[in-house]
Design a protein around this motif. Structure first.
Motif, PDB file in Angstrom:
ATOM      1  N   VAL A 109       0.840  -1.202   0.000  1.00  0.00           N
ATOM      2  CA  VAL A 109       0.000   0.000   0.000  1.00  0.00           C
ATOM      3  C   VAL A 109       0.875   1.252   0.000  1.00  0.00           C
ATOM      4  O   VAL A 109       0.587   2.227  -0.704  1.00  0.00           O
ATOM      5  CB  VAL A 109      -0.955   0.000   1.214  1.00  0.00           C
ATOM      6  CG1 VAL A 109      -1.769   1.286   1.251  1.00  0.00           C
ATOM      7  CG2 VAL A 109      -1.888  -1.206   1.154  1.00  0.00           C
ATOM      8  N   THR A 110       1.964   1.235   0.768  1.00  0.00           N
ATOM      9  CA  THR A 110       2.890   2.369   0.787  1.00  0.00           C
ATOM     10  C   THR A 110       3.488   2.605  -0.597  1.00  0.00           C
ATOM     11  O   THR A 110       3.572   3.751  -1.063  1.00  0.00           O
ATOM     12  CB  THR A 110       4.029   2.119   1.798  1.00  0.00           C
ATOM     13  OG1 THR A 110       3.482   1.992   3.101  1.00  0.00           O
ATOM     14  CG2 THR A 110       5.025   3.272   1.792  1.00  0.00           C
ATOM     15  N   ALA A 111       3.898   1.531  -1.265  1.00  0.00           N
ATOM     16  CA  ALA A 111       4.497   1.657  -2.599  1.00  0.00           C
ATOM     17  C   ALA A 111       3.496   2.190  -3.612  1.00  0.00           C
ATOM     18  O   ALA A 111       3.828   3.056  -4.438  1.00  0.00           O
ATOM     19  CB  ALA A 111       5.031   0.295  -3.054  1.00  0.00           C
ATOM     20  N   VAL A 112       2.265   1.699  -3.544  1.00  0.00           N
ATOM     21  CA  VAL A 112       1.221   2.193  -4.443  1.00  0.00           C
ATOM     22  C   VAL A 112       0.962   3.678  -4.186  1.00  0.00           C
ATOM     23  O   VAL A 112       0.847   4.477  -5.123  1.00  0.00           O
ATOM     24  CB  VAL A 112      -0.076   1.377  -4.265  1.00  0.00           C
ATOM     25  CG1 VAL A 112      -1.237   2.035  -5.015  1.00  0.00           C
ATOM     26  CG2 VAL A 112       0.122  -0.053  -4.755  1.00  0.00           C
ATOM     27  N   GLY A 113       0.894   4.038  -2.914  1.00  0.00           N
ATOM     28  CA  GLY A 113       0.667   5.435  -2.566  1.00  0.00           C
ATOM     29  C   GLY A 113       1.784   6.344  -3.058  1.00  0.00           C
ATOM     30  O   GLY A 113       1.531   7.444  -3.556  1.00  0.00           O
ATOM     31  N   LEU A 114       3.028   5.880  -2.938  1.00  0.00           N
ATOM     32  CA  LEU A 114       4.151   6.682  -3.418  1.00  0.00           C
ATOM     33  C   LEU A 114       4.076   6.857  -4.928  1.00  0.00           C
ATOM     34  O   LEU A 114       4.305   7.962  -5.446  1.00  0.00           O
ATOM     35  CB  LEU A 114       5.479   6.025  -3.025  1.00  0.00           C
ATOM     36  CG  LEU A 114       6.738   6.726  -3.525  1.00  0.00           C
ATOM     37  CD1 LEU A 114       6.813   8.159  -3.006  1.00  0.00           C
ATOM     38  CD2 LEU A 114       7.988   5.944  -3.109  1.00  0.00           C
ATOM     39  N   ALA A 115       3.741   5.783  -5.634  1.00  0.00           N
ATOM     40  CA  ALA A 115       3.617   5.870  -7.094  1.00  0.00           C
ATOM     41  C   ALA A 115       2.532   6.868  -7.481  1.00  0.00           C
ATOM     42  O   ALA A 115       2.700   7.663  -8.423  1.00  0.00           O
ATOM     43  CB  ALA A 115       3.311   4.490  -7.670  1.00  0.00           C
ATOM     44  N   ILE A 116       1.422   6.853  -6.758  1.00  0.00           N
ATOM     45  CA  ILE A 116       0.342   7.801  -7.029  1.00  0.00           C
ATOM     46  C   ILE A 116       0.803   9.227  -6.745  1.00  0.00           C
ATOM     47  O   ILE A 116       0.555  10.142  -7.541  1.00  0.00           O
ATOM     48  CB  ILE A 116      -0.891   7.452  -6.171  1.00  0.00           C
ATOM     49  CG1 ILE A 116      -1.500   6.130  -6.634  1.00  0.00           C
ATOM     50  CG2 ILE A 116      -1.933   8.573  -6.245  1.00  0.00           C
ATOM     51  CD1 ILE A 116      -2.586   5.607  -5.718  1.00  0.00           C
ATOM     52  N   GLY A 117       1.477   9.423  -5.619  1.00  0.00           N
ATOM     53  CA  GLY A 117       1.935  10.760  -5.256  1.00  0.00           C
ATOM     54  C   GLY A 117       2.939  11.319  -6.246  1.00  0.00           C
ATOM     55  O   GLY A 117       2.853  12.493  -6.640  1.00  0.00           O
ATOM     56  N   LEU A 118       3.882  10.493  -6.675  1.00  0.00           N
ATOM     57  CA  LEU A 118       4.869  10.959  -7.653  1.00  0.00           C
ATOM     58  C   LEU A 118       4.216  11.212  -9.008  1.00  0.00           C
ATOM     59  O   LEU A 118       4.646  12.106  -9.750  1.00  0.00           O
ATOM     60  CB  LEU A 118       5.992   9.922  -7.783  1.00  0.00           C
ATOM     61  CG  LEU A 118       6.857   9.734  -6.521  1.00  0.00           C
ATOM     62  CD1 LEU A 118       7.938   8.692  -6.773  1.00  0.00           C
ATOM     63  CD2 LEU A 118       7.476  11.048  -6.066  1.00  0.00           C
ATOM     64  N   SER A 119       3.179  10.436  -9.329  1.00  0.00           N
ATOM     65  CA  SER A 119       2.427  10.696 -10.562  1.00  0.00           C
ATOM     66  C   SER A 119       1.733  12.056 -10.468  1.00  0.00           C
ATOM     67  O   SER A 119       1.642  12.786 -11.464  1.00  0.00           O
ATOM     68  CB  SER A 119       1.387   9.596 -10.789  1.00  0.00           C
ATOM     69  OG  SER A 119       2.014   8.344 -11.003  1.00  0.00           O
ATOM     70  N   GLY A 120       1.269  12.393  -9.273  1.00  0.00           N
ATOM     71  CA  GLY A 120       0.687  13.715  -9.077  1.00  0.00           C
ATOM     72  C   GLY A 120       1.705  14.817  -9.311  1.00  0.00           C
ATOM     73  O   GLY A 120       1.391  15.854  -9.903  1.00  0.00           O
ATOM     74  N   ALA A 121       2.936  14.584  -8.863  1.00  0.00           N
ATOM     75  CA  ALA A 121       3.998  15.570  -9.092  1.00  0.00           C
ATOM     76  C   ALA A 121       4.284  15.719 -10.583  1.00  0.00           C
ATOM     77  O   ALA A 121       4.474  16.837 -11.080  1.00  0.00           O
ATOM     78  CB  ALA A 121       5.265  15.145  -8.349  1.00  0.00           C
ATOM     79  N   VAL A 122       4.292  14.602 -11.305  1.00  0.00           N
ATOM     80  CA  VAL A 122       4.508  14.665 -12.761  1.00  0.00           C
ATOM     81  C   VAL A 122       3.385  15.454 -13.427  1.00  0.00           C
ATOM     82  O   VAL A 122       3.631  16.280 -14.321  1.00  0.00           O
ATOM     83  CB  VAL A 122       4.600  13.240 -13.348  1.00  0.00           C
ATOM     84  CG1 VAL A 122       4.612  13.291 -14.875  1.00  0.00           C
ATOM     85  CG2 VAL A 122       5.844  12.525 -12.838  1.00  0.00           C
ATOM     86  N   ALA A 123       2.149  15.195 -12.987  1.00  0.00           N
ATOM     87  CA  ALA A 123       1.013  15.932 -13.553  1.00  0.00           C
ATOM     88  C   ALA A 123       1.174  17.428 -13.331  1.00  0.00           C
ATOM     89  O   ALA A 123       0.948  18.239 -14.243  1.00  0.00           O
ATOM     90  CB  ALA A 123      -0.288  15.424 -12.934  1.00  0.00           C
ATOM     91  N   ILE A 124       1.586  17.821 -12.129  1.00  0.00           N
ATOM     92  CA  ILE A 124       1.776  19.236 -11.825  1.00  0.00           C
ATOM     93  C   ILE A 124       2.915  19.823 -12.655  1.00  0.00           C
ATOM     94  O   ILE A 124       2.831  20.955 -13.140  1.00  0.00           O
ATOM     95  CB  ILE A 124       2.048  19.420 -10.322  1.00  0.00           C
ATOM     96  CG1 ILE A 124       0.774  19.117  -9.526  1.00  0.00           C
ATOM     97  CG2 ILE A 124       2.550  20.838 -10.010  1.00  0.00           C
ATOM     98  CD1 ILE A 124       0.996  19.018  -8.033  1.00  0.00           C
ATOM     99  N   ALA A 125       3.974  19.051 -12.836  1.00  0.00           N
ATOM    100  CA  ALA A 125       5.110  19.526 -13.634  1.00  0.00           C
ATOM    101  C   ALA A 125       4.688  19.863 -15.060  1.00  0.00           C
ATOM    102  O   ALA A 125       5.270  20.739 -15.703  1.00  0.00           O
ATOM    103  CB  ALA A 125       6.222  18.479 -13.647  1.00  0.00           C
TER     104      ALA A 125
END
Length: 203
Positions: free
Chosen positions: A31-47
């Motif tokens: 769950v932690t790994a999935v959450g990190l992947a989602i969070g970093l994807s959010g950063a990519v979206a913002i970028a």
């Protein structure tokens, strides 16, 4: 500042969902790994200036951040899980301001200042936790955790509120970043004064 006050409200539904996921075979580290992947994807979206998508992914990241602890409580917490959780949290935290800096070069300086403030806050948080553990101190103010969580002005709730404001009002990122960086510095001062009061005498 608000984390401990919100725990009685958010923990019961999270614990029910976490127990259900654990019953389906989920582990906290996954769950932690999935959450990190989602969070970093959010950063990519913002970028790439996709701020609405970034907001949705930030919200999902915070949901999974709460769920990994709930799954851990259902399965039995582990030191490794606690380590992965805090590393994932700080990787996510620093990725968001960096993403704003990439999206708009005019935001590079405030983004770097906020990242530096996060690093300083994280250092004080982990240093306090390490010394508190050495002295055998415990607290349940933030729920059941793998290590000592010290309270401060800028905690997870405040961070997410600022991230949400940044995605809703990206043109105001610089102002929001400077304000939150100042709150982080005040948190370090607050935690340092607490450390002076608590750690002056040898355990």
């Amino acid at each position: 500042m608000f984390d401990a006050k919100l725990r009685p409200l958010i923990d019961p539904p999270l614990n029910r969902l976490g127990a259900w996921l654990a019953g389906k075979g989920a582990t906290a580290n996954v769950v932690t790994a999935v959450g990190l992947a989602i969070g970093l994807s959010g950063a990519v979206a913002i970028a790439f200036s996709h701020y609405t998508l970034g907001l949705v992914l930030i919200a999902l990241n915070r949901l999974t951040d709460g769920l990994d602890g709930a799954v851990a409580r259902a399965n039995g917490p582990s030191d490794l899980g606690g380590y992965f959780d805090i590393v994932a949290d700080f990787a996510f935290y620093v990725s968001i301001p960096l993403a704003f800096g990439i999206a708009d070069p005019a935001h590079t300086i405030p983004a770097l200042i906020l990242v530096a403030a996060f690093v300083l806050t994280g250092t004080s948080f982990l240093a306090y936790a390490a010394i508190a553990a050495k002295r055998g101190e415990e607290t349940a103010a933030h729920g059941s955790k793998s290590f000592f969580y010290s309270t401060g002005l800028a905690e997870g709730t405040e961070t997410i509120l600022f991230f949400i404001a940044m995605t809703l009002f990206p043109a105001w990122f610089a102002v929001l970043a400077y304000v939150f960086a100042a709150l982080c510095v005040l948190t370090v001062v607050q935690r340092s004064l607490l450390a002076q009061a608590q750690f002056t005498n040898r355990a």
